[in-house]
Design an enzyme around this catalytic site. Structure first.
Site, PDB file in Angstrom:
ATOM      1  CB  SER A 163      -9.519  29.220 -17.239  1.00  0.00           C
ATOM      2  OG  SER A 163     -10.420  28.217 -16.855  1.00  0.00           O
ATOM      3  CE1 TYR A 196      -7.458  25.575  -9.795  1.00  0.00           C
ATOM      4  CE2 TYR A 196      -7.244  23.432 -10.832  1.00  0.00           C
ATOM      5  CZ  TYR A 196      -6.898  24.763 -10.762  1.00  0.00           C
ATOM      6  OH  TYR A 196      -5.999  25.291 -11.662  1.00  0.00           O
ATOM      7  CE  LYS A 200      -8.543  28.220 -11.935  1.00  0.00           C
ATOM      8  NZ  LYS A 200      -7.708  29.373 -12.252  1.00  0.00           N
TER       9      LYS A 200
END
Ligand SMILES: NC(=O)c1ccc[n+]([C@@H]2O[C@H](COP(=O)([O-])OP(=O)(O)OC[C@H]3O[C@@H](n4cnc5c(N)ncnc54)[C@H](OP(=O)(O)O)[C@@H]3O)[C@@H](O)[C@H]2O)c1
Length: 324
Positions: A163, A196, A200
């Site tokens: 992550s 993005y 995550k």
């Protein structure tokens, strides 16, 4: 401040005595960046087999040759397998192939995409398909294999999800949507500037939701923040490119240094189950306040509730693999 301190003053270390002798390790996205450097470490640390899982076989073969050249390992230690996380059938074929391995010790889910360009893969926005849906699908498809590893070899297999600290850099407004995945995928509603980080965050929420369901399985599932590293991750990104380049120049770890955090997670014990590793150490306090809040836990539950039918629609019954 934690970010700056880590980037400026902490060089992650692989714990002393880390040894992968005899282990079979799968690394997704291992043709380049952190995945490739982690694969190199696994080979150096004695792994019996490291599978470089890539969407581009030629790039995978180049990485394989490079690792053989630098580690002098026998050719047979490294295999290159096709895996395109943008295609659910590719994920299923890959998992089926992996299920036939004689053993599987580590599933290191490193592959990921960071882009602010809206594109669709398998009906969903590509970042969500690759970083979230396929990543979790692959983990779930391989849970039976990893359980077999526990019963047949008596070892502790790992699922490690890469992550990022940027999970804290999103408002994740989609969390209140009745259909989170449709909202994320619709070009009109998609906030690609936060995409993005949102992907995550979704990984973090899902690991925290799924790990408790695996607590009696003998499998360790953890998640990793490698820190800002010099890789090509932002290659598709046409925004904030200048700022990111400056930050990388001043602060970023090399991909080898960053890859140590992946290796540390692959070696971490039960204390890391369901937890977040940063600077190669377990540290849930480094998770965002939202993730640690009750609202974060509820968001994780709701996300899992909405993801289940999607996963079962792709691979019927797959979510039963993590029934508590
Ligand atoms: N670099 C950083 O600063 C940083 C910080 C925090 C977290 N991370 C995380 O670290 C992980 C690795 O990133 P990296 O920095 O090493 O970036 P990278 O060098 O761009 O590597 C990403 C890998 O993912 C693969 N990938 C992308 N889309 C794929 C797909 N559809 N199917 C299969 N593989 C796919 C890429 O393959 P191709 O080469 O074919 O595109 C590549 O091998 C990612 O999960 C990223 O989010 C990175």
């Amino acid at each position: 401040m934690g970010f700056l301190y880590s980037q400026l003053f902490v060089t992650p270390r692989i714990p002393d005595g880390t040894d992968f002798s005899g282990q079979v390790i799968l690394v997704t996205g291992a043709n380049t960046g952190l995945g490739k450097e982690a694969a190199r470490h696994f080979v150096s640390l004695g792994a019996a087999k490291v599978i470089i899982a890539v969407r581009n076989l030629e790039a995978g073969e180049q990485a394989r040759k490079d690792i053989i050249r630098t580690t002098k390992c026998p050719d047979s230690v490294l295999d290159v397998w096709k895996l395109d996380l943008g295609s659910f059938s590719s994920v299923e074929s890959f998992a089926e192939r992996a299920s036939n391995l004689p053993r599987l010790d580590v599933l290191l889910e490193n592959a990921g995409v960071a882009s602010n360009v809206h594109a669709i893969s398998e009906k969903y926005e590509r970042t969500i398909t690759v970083n979230v849906i396929s990543t979790i699908l692959l983990a779930l498809l391989l849970v039976p294999k990893l359980k077999e590893q526990v019963s047949e070899h008596g070892t502790t297999p790992r699922i490690c999800i890469v992550s990022s600290e940027v999970h804290a850099w999103t408002k994740y407004k989609e969390q209140d949507s009745k259909d989170i995945f449709a909202t994320l995928s619709d070009k009109q509603t998609a906030n690609m500037d936060e995409r993005y980080p949102t992907s995550k965050l979704m990984e973090v929420l899902l690991v925290r939701e799924l790990a408790p369901r695996l607590k009696d399985s003998g499998i360790v599932m953890n998640m990793i923040n490698p820190g800002l590293c010099k890789t090509d991750l932002s290659r598709d990104r046409n925004f904030q490119a200048f700022m990111l380049s400056v930050m990388k120049l001043l602060l970023a770890r090399t991909s080898e240094q960053g890859s140590r955090t992946l290796v540390a997670a692959a070696a971490a014990g039960k204390e890391s189950h369901g937890r977040y590793m940063t600077d190669a150490l377990v540290d849930d306090a480094a998770l965002s306040p939202f993730v640690r809040s009750e609202k974060g836990a509820e968001a994780g539950k709701e996300l899992w509730r909405q993801l289940q039918p999607i996963l079962d629609g792709i691979s019927p019954g797959v979510t039963k693999n993590v029934d508590a």
